[in-house]
Enzyme design. Structure first.
Site, PDB file in Angstrom:
ATOM      1  CD  GLU A 177     -21.023  15.731  31.304  1.00 36.77           C
ATOM      2  OE1 GLU A 177     -21.954  15.767  30.472  1.00 36.77           O
ATOM      3  OE2 GLU A 177     -20.557  14.689  31.753  1.00 36.77           O
ATOM      4  CE  LYS A 219     -23.558  14.469  33.563  1.00 36.59           C
ATOM      5  NZ  LYS A 219     -24.606  13.719  32.901  1.00 36.59           N
TER       6      LYS A 219
HETATM    7  P1  13P Z   1     -21.425   8.817  33.671  1.00 34.50           P
HETATM    8  O1  13P Z   1     -22.263   8.999  34.888  1.00 34.50           O
HETATM    9  O2  13P Z   1     -21.412   7.421  33.136  1.00 34.50           O
HETATM   10  O3  13P Z   1     -20.043   9.399  33.820  1.00 34.50           O
HETATM   11  O4  13P Z   1     -22.099   9.643  32.511  1.00 34.50           O
HETATM   12  C1  13P Z   1     -22.634  10.871  32.736  1.00 34.50           C
HETATM   13  C2  13P Z   1     -22.728  11.583  31.471  1.00 34.50           C
HETATM   14  O5  13P Z   1     -23.795  11.977  31.067  1.00 34.50           O
HETATM   15  C3  13P Z   1     -21.502  11.805  30.696  1.00 34.50           C
HETATM   16  O6  13P Z   1     -21.702  12.842  29.789  1.00 34.50           O
END
Ligand code: 13P
Length: 359
Positions: A177, A219
């Site tokens: 991510e 992600k």
């Molecule tokens: P949000 O969808 O609130 O941005 O969070 C996703 C997430 O897991 C952030 O690490």
């Protein structure tokens, strides 16, 4: 775990009609969200709230995996059944956040690097034993004057790749991510430029660290106007820019893409995901779904208010957002779906002001 099992887990995480529910807020972030709604920031309230989510009837119809926090993976329902058992019984895959947060990066004012590599191999082994089958690590990139710097992008990409390699060695599918924050007044074009550079750097580091792309889920954040930009790109523009950017920077071998919501409103997050799948689904080399926290949980949290009497209403709100995002995953969402929600939650839009991201 064999290579085939890692691939099978990653495939299941992005199965048609399904997405990931992120419920891995650290205690600090969870408490802040509780306090904003007048909910006492206690361990018992955090547990009760997570029980509400995990016992929502039929959650597994829309949700492939849930991302837990270290405290949560050790918790249980009031009746003693462990959360991991509740999750697997619902046909959902348990996952775990393994980073220890974004900290100030030395010599780089206003920039962060995510920590958590020390001791990670043994923590992964412990989480695997507890039943986790995938993990998450979030890097945070801020757009501002003269930032992000190369130093920040490279440090975060390197850490993501080291984390991903350790996960695959230990039998967990890594969610990689790299979040480019929406905070700021930058244009969508600037977001595109930064996101493309970040993704190229991340995939270069994944290659250097010998990470198997068929065994990861990416992600990313969407390519979107900064929150304070005077010109806000519309849904069609965000979908086009995001797809263009990802097609240029994300190898086709990646098993799936699951977007974060990043502070977008609930309905806009569903509309963006829908638009990408409806218009571009046939040309995308990877399944594209959601891994939302705020855009799936927020109405439920606001309706619950820490009161047992509101559990069922809050669960309905959670399932409604899960259903909308599941439809968006298949390119079948329409704003009309919002009007078809049950009377108890129809018209409840949740917080108007976007919440800040996780700490
Ligand atoms: P949000 O969808 O609130 O941005 O969070 C996703 C997430 O897991 C952030 O690490």
């Amino acid at each position: 775990m064999s290579a085939q099992e890692l691939v099978a887990t990653a495939e299941a995480m992005v199965a048609p009609g399904k997405g990931i529910l992120a419920m891995d807020e650290s205690n600090g972030t969870c408490n802040k969200r509780f306090e904003a709604l007048g909910i006492a920031p206690t361990e018992e309230n955090r547990r009760a709230y997570r029980e509400l989510i995990l016992t929502a009837p039929g959650l597994g119809e829309y949700i492939s995996g849930v991302i837990l926090y270290d405290e949560t993976i050790r918790q249980a329902k009031k009746n003693g059944t462990s959360f991991v058992k509740v999750i697997t019984d619902a046909g959902i895959i348990p996952g775990i956040k393994v980073d220890t947060g974004a900290k100030d990066l030395a010599n780089h004012p206003q920039e962060k690097v995510t920590e958590g590599l020390d001791g990670l191999r043994s923590r992964i082994a412990e989480y695997y034993e507890m039943g986790a089958r995938f993990a998450k690590w979030r890097a945070v990139i801020t757009i501002g004057e003269k930032i992000p710097s190369r130093g920040c992008i490279e440090a975060n990409a390197h850490a993501l790749a080291r984390y991903a390699a350790l996960c695959q060695e230990g039998g967990l599918v890594p969610i990689v991510e790299p979040e480019v924050l929406m905070d700021g007044d930058h244009t969508i074009e600037r977001c595109y430029e930064v996101t493309e550079e970040v993704l190229h750097t991340v995939f270069n580091q994944l290659y250097v660290q010998r990470v198997v792309l068929e065994q990861i889920i990416l992600k990313p954040s969407m390519v979107i106007s900064g929150k304070d930009c005077s010109k806000q790109a519309n849904v069609a523009e965000v979908a086009q820019a995001t797809v263009d950017c990802l097609l240029r920077a994300v190898p086709a071998a990646v098993q799936g893409v699951a977007f974060l919501s990043g502070g977008q409103s609930n309905e806009v997050a569903s509309a963006h995901l829908h638009e990408m799948n409806a218009r571009f689904g046939s040309i995308l080399p990877w399944p594209v779904t959601f891994s939302y926290a705020r855009a799936i949980q927020q109405p439920a949290l606001e309706l619950w208010k820490g009161d047992n009497a509101n559990v069922q209403t809050a669960q309905k709100a959670l399932l409604h957002r899960a259903k909308c995002n599941s439809a968006a995953r298949n390119g079948k969402y329409s704003p009309e779906m919002e009007k078809l929600a049950e009377p108890a939650i129809a018209g409840f839009r949740g917080s108007k002001s976007p919440l800040s991201s996780q700490d």
